[in-house]
Design a protein around this motif. Structure first.
Motif, mmCIF file in Angstrom:
data_model
loop_
_atom_site.group_PDB
_atom_site.id
_atom_site.type_symbol
_atom_site.label_atom_id
_atom_site.label_comp_id
_atom_site.label_asym_id
_atom_site.label_seq_id
_atom_site.Cartn_x
_atom_site.Cartn_y
_atom_site.Cartn_z
ATOM 1 N N ILE A 268 24.918 13.645 49.775
ATOM 2 C CA ILE A 268 24.911 14.598 51.006
ATOM 3 C C ILE A 268 23.534 14.523 51.811
ATOM 4 C CG2 ILE A 268 25.546 16.910 51.898
ATOM 5 C CD1 ILE A 268 27.064 17.120 49.384
ATOM 6 N N ASP A 269 23.586 13.896 52.883
ATOM 7 C CA ASP A 269 22.287 14.034 53.778
ATOM 8 C C ASP A 269 21.920 15.316 54.249
ATOM 9 O OD1 ASP A 269 20.165 13.495 55.263
ATOM 10 O OD2 ASP A 269 21.195 11.691 56.426
ATOM 11 N N PRO A 270 20.779 15.906 53.640
ATOM 12 C CA PRO A 270 20.193 17.038 54.181
ATOM 13 C C PRO A 270 20.091 17.045 55.501
ATOM 14 C CG PRO A 270 19.006 16.187 52.547
ATOM 15 C CD PRO A 270 19.571 14.956 52.997
ATOM 16 N N LYS A 271 20.155 16.135 56.438
ATOM 17 C CA LYS A 271 19.961 16.355 57.812
ATOM 18 C C LYS A 271 21.493 16.879 58.429
ATOM 19 C CE LYS A 271 16.583 12.626 58.681
ATOM 20 N NZ LYS A 271 16.509 11.281 59.457
ATOM 21 N N LEU A 272 22.601 16.679 57.778
ATOM 22 C CA LEU A 272 23.827 16.962 58.160
ATOM 23 C C LEU A 272 23.928 18.575 58.364
ATOM 24 C CD1 LEU A 272 26.054 14.872 56.056
ATOM 25 C CD2 LEU A 272 25.598 14.340 58.538
ATOM 26 N N TYR A 273 23.032 19.432 57.704
ATOM 27 C CA TYR A 273 23.198 20.748 57.333
ATOM 28 C C TYR A 273 21.959 21.598 57.675
ATOM 29 C CZ TYR A 273 21.533 19.959 52.503
ATOM 30 O OH TYR A 273 20.779 19.586 51.424
ATOM 31 N N GLU A 274 20.842 20.780 58.285
ATOM 32 C CA GLU A 274 19.501 21.131 58.460
ATOM 33 C C GLU A 274 19.385 22.401 59.488
ATOM 34 O OE1 GLU A 274 17.138 18.233 60.117
ATOM 35 O OE2 GLU A 274 18.272 17.817 61.704
ATOM 36 N N LYS A 275 20.112 22.632 60.350
ATOM 37 C CA LYS A 275 20.430 23.879 61.414
ATOM 38 C C LYS A 275 20.965 25.122 60.562
ATOM 39 C CE LYS A 275 21.001 21.105 65.422
ATOM 40 N NZ LYS A 275 22.103 20.621 66.635
ATOM 41 N N PHE A 276 21.530 24.982 59.566
ATOM 42 C CA PHE A 276 21.969 26.028 58.672
ATOM 43 C C PHE A 276 21.237 26.473 57.516
ATOM 44 C CE2 PHE A 276 25.277 24.100 61.134
ATOM 45 C CZ PHE A 276 26.050 25.099 61.460
ATOM 46 N N ILE A 277 20.065 25.617 57.298
ATOM 47 C CA ILE A 277 19.289 25.849 56.090
ATOM 48 C C ILE A 277 18.854 27.379 55.786
ATOM 49 C CG2 ILE A 277 16.921 25.463 57.026
ATOM 50 C CD1 ILE A 277 18.486 23.701 54.282
ATOM 51 N N SER A 278 18.747 28.338 56.920
ATOM 52 C CA SER A 278 18.492 29.362 56.538
ATOM 53 C C SER A 278 19.388 30.287 57.275
ATOM 54 C CB SER A 278 17.063 29.880 56.903
ATOM 55 O OG SER A 278 17.056 29.625 58.250
ATOM 56 N N HIS A 279 20.640 29.880 57.603
ATOM 57 C CA HIS A 279 21.656 30.805 58.287
ATOM 58 C C HIS A 279 22.128 31.839 57.454
ATOM 59 C CE1 HIS A 279 24.862 31.471 61.341
ATOM 60 N NE2 HIS A 279 25.543 31.415 60.156
ATOM 61 N N ARG A 280 22.270 32.969 57.978
ATOM 62 C CA ARG A 280 22.971 34.197 57.394
ATOM 63 C C ARG A 280 24.486 34.038 57.642
ATOM 64 N NH1 ARG A 280 19.492 38.204 55.996
ATOM 65 N NH2 ARG A 280 17.407 38.199 56.877
ATOM 66 N N PHE A 281 25.595 33.897 56.526
ATOM 67 C CA PHE A 281 26.588 33.710 56.742
ATOM 68 C C PHE A 281 27.470 34.947 56.600
ATOM 69 C CE2 PHE A 281 25.224 29.485 55.540
ATOM 70 C CZ PHE A 281 26.361 28.763 56.222
ATOM 71 N N GLY A 282 27.013 36.074 56.236
ATOM 72 C CA GLY A 282 27.441 37.377 56.060
ATOM 73 C C GLY A 282 27.605 37.714 54.654
ATOM 74 N N GLU A 283 28.192 39.036 54.418
ATOM 75 C CA GLU A 283 28.360 39.632 53.098
ATOM 76 C C GLU A 283 29.776 39.559 52.637
ATOM 77 O OE1 GLU A 283 26.362 43.200 53.284
ATOM 78 O OE2 GLU A 283 24.346 42.615 53.517
ATOM 79 N N GLU A 284 29.798 39.607 51.179
ATOM 80 C CA GLU A 284 31.346 39.906 50.425
ATOM 81 C C GLU A 284 31.319 40.988 49.662
ATOM 82 O OE1 GLU A 284 35.284 39.317 49.882
ATOM 83 O OE2 GLU A 284 34.160 38.160 51.072
ATOM 84 N N MET A 285 32.186 41.979 50.080
ATOM 85 C CA MET A 285 31.956 43.176 48.853
ATOM 86 C C MET A 285 33.097 42.633 47.919
ATOM 87 S SD MET A 285 32.921 47.119 49.498
ATOM 88 C CE MET A 285 31.687 47.163 50.391
ATOM 89 N N VAL A 286 32.742 42.488 46.462
ATOM 90 C CA VAL A 286 33.342 42.194 45.404
ATOM 91 C C VAL A 286 34.568 43.502 45.397
ATOM 92 C CG1 VAL A 286 33.509 41.577 43.202
ATOM 93 C CG2 VAL A 286 31.671 41.011 44.402
ATOM 94 N N HIS A 287 35.830 42.878 45.647
ATOM 95 C CA HIS A 287 36.897 43.820 45.394
ATOM 96 C C HIS A 287 38.043 43.452 44.197
ATOM 97 C CE1 HIS A 287 38.637 40.789 48.168
ATOM 98 N NE2 HIS A 287 39.602 40.975 47.739
ATOM 99 N N ARG A 288 37.848 42.187 43.704
ATOM 100 C CA ARG A 288 38.793 41.602 42.819
ATOM 101 C C ARG A 288 38.130 40.427 42.046
ATOM 102 N NH1 ARG A 288 42.531 39.214 46.164
ATOM 103 N NH2 ARG A 288 42.456 37.247 45.270
#
Length: 328
Positions: free
Chosen positions: A219-239
């Motif tokens: 997997i070439d790191p250049k493919l996701y370099e724009k997302f390297i520090s992107h915040r995707f959100g939070e998941e509350m563990v419910h199950r």
């Protein structure tokens, strides 16, 4: 060099559709490390013979996880962000579309294990139910929220969204350790010898082995370099779900689920509708199996009794015939 690449390819090909991604391509087993155990002493603290040690080693050498504990990722903000990431990568290389994880399958793996038959699955379900009060003790009435930020890979073969640092790490690690201990105490082969590294997989080259022939070996790191520090959100563990790696997935793309426990619920531990359906289904299946077994046993007993009665009748007939002959 060619032999090394061929070995790496075979190793990765064996991981197709596996839900976990703690992969080291240098591992001989090709799936995961065996759980750490003491092979020299038994539970009774008695020394084991060499033959017993060999048998235990063989048992653990054959350890091939086929079930896992899953924390499903259902927050639409998180799943939407991952889909945007996947589409951005596919736009750069359309061949990688086959390597992407389906959005219905997004999860964090808590524990992997081996369950070989229905009895072991039932033991696994019992262990999962026993795990719930342990988790409640760890969380102390608080909710566990998992924030996702940034991208990383395992050996450039598996792409995943990272779990951000924070106060949630320690309770999650404690839960993972409690799960491992609970299942192993039930006699289930579970866990890995390497340390637990929570992650959210979004792509695996092993899902499309033919990519190697097309020259896509990493997997070439250049493919996701724009997302390297992107915040995707939070998941509350419910199950937390006990899922199969091999059984047919559900219509929504999520793994086949044997049982679940609800975490941080406000209703005092009452199961949700999906869990009630699963429990009802399993109860019906068990009842049907018992009824069939009972019917077969009764049929066999009646057959045996019938055979005995017919033999007595034949003997009586012979005796009666003998008496008639004597009278004549």
């Amino acid at each position: 060099m060619e032999m090394s690449e061929e070995l790496e390819a075979n190793t990765m090909d064996s991981l197709v559709d596996m839900p976990f991604a703690t992969i080291d391509v240098k591992d001989d087993c090709g799936i995961t490390d065996v759980p750490q155990i003491n092979l020299e002493r038994s539970e009774g603290n008695e020394w084991l013979s060499k033959d017993q040690i060999k048998k235990k080693k063989k048992k653990h050498k054959d350890y091939q996880p086929n079930y896992f504990l899953s924390i499903p990722i259902t927050n639409k903000e998180v799943t939407r962000g991952i889909k945007i990431l996947q589409n951005a990568i596919i736009q750069q290389d359309k061949r990688l579309s086959k390597a992407m994880t389906n959005d219905g399958s997004f999860h964090v793996t808590l524990l992997v294990m081996q369950l070989l038959n229905d009895d072991e699955i039932n033991i696994g379900i019992d262990a999962l139910l026993e795990l719930k009060p342990c988790i409640e003790d760890i969380l102390q009435g608080k909710y566990l929220t998992l924030p996702f930020q940034g991208i990383d890979t395992f050996e450039n073969q598996v792409g995943f969204v990272k779990l951000a640092e924070g106060d949630h790490i320690n309770p999650l690690l404690e839960i993972a350790e409690a799960a491992k201990r609970t299942f192993q105490e039930k006699g289930i082969l579970a866990g890995e010898s390497r340390s637990f590294k929570p992650h959210l997989t979004f792509m695996k080259l092993s899902k499309a082995p033919w990519l190697r022939k097309k020259g896509v070996k990493k997997i070439d790191p250049k493919l996701y370099e724009k997302f390297i520090s992107h915040r995707f959100g939070e998941e509350m563990v419910h199950r937390i779900d006990l899922c199969s790696m091999t059984k047919k997935k559900q219509s929504n793309g999520y793994y086949h689920c044997e049982s679940s426990i609800v975490i941080g619920d406000k209703n005092g531990g009452e199961p949700d509708d999906a869990e009630l359906v699963r429990l009802s289904k399993r109860l019906v299946e068990n009842a049907v199996l018992k009824a069939v077994q009972q019917y077969l046993e009764e049929t066999q007993n009646k057959t045996k009794q019938g055979d005995g009665s017919s033999m007595k009748t034949e003997e009586a007939d012979r005796n009666g015939t003998g008496s008639d002959n004597n009278r004549k």
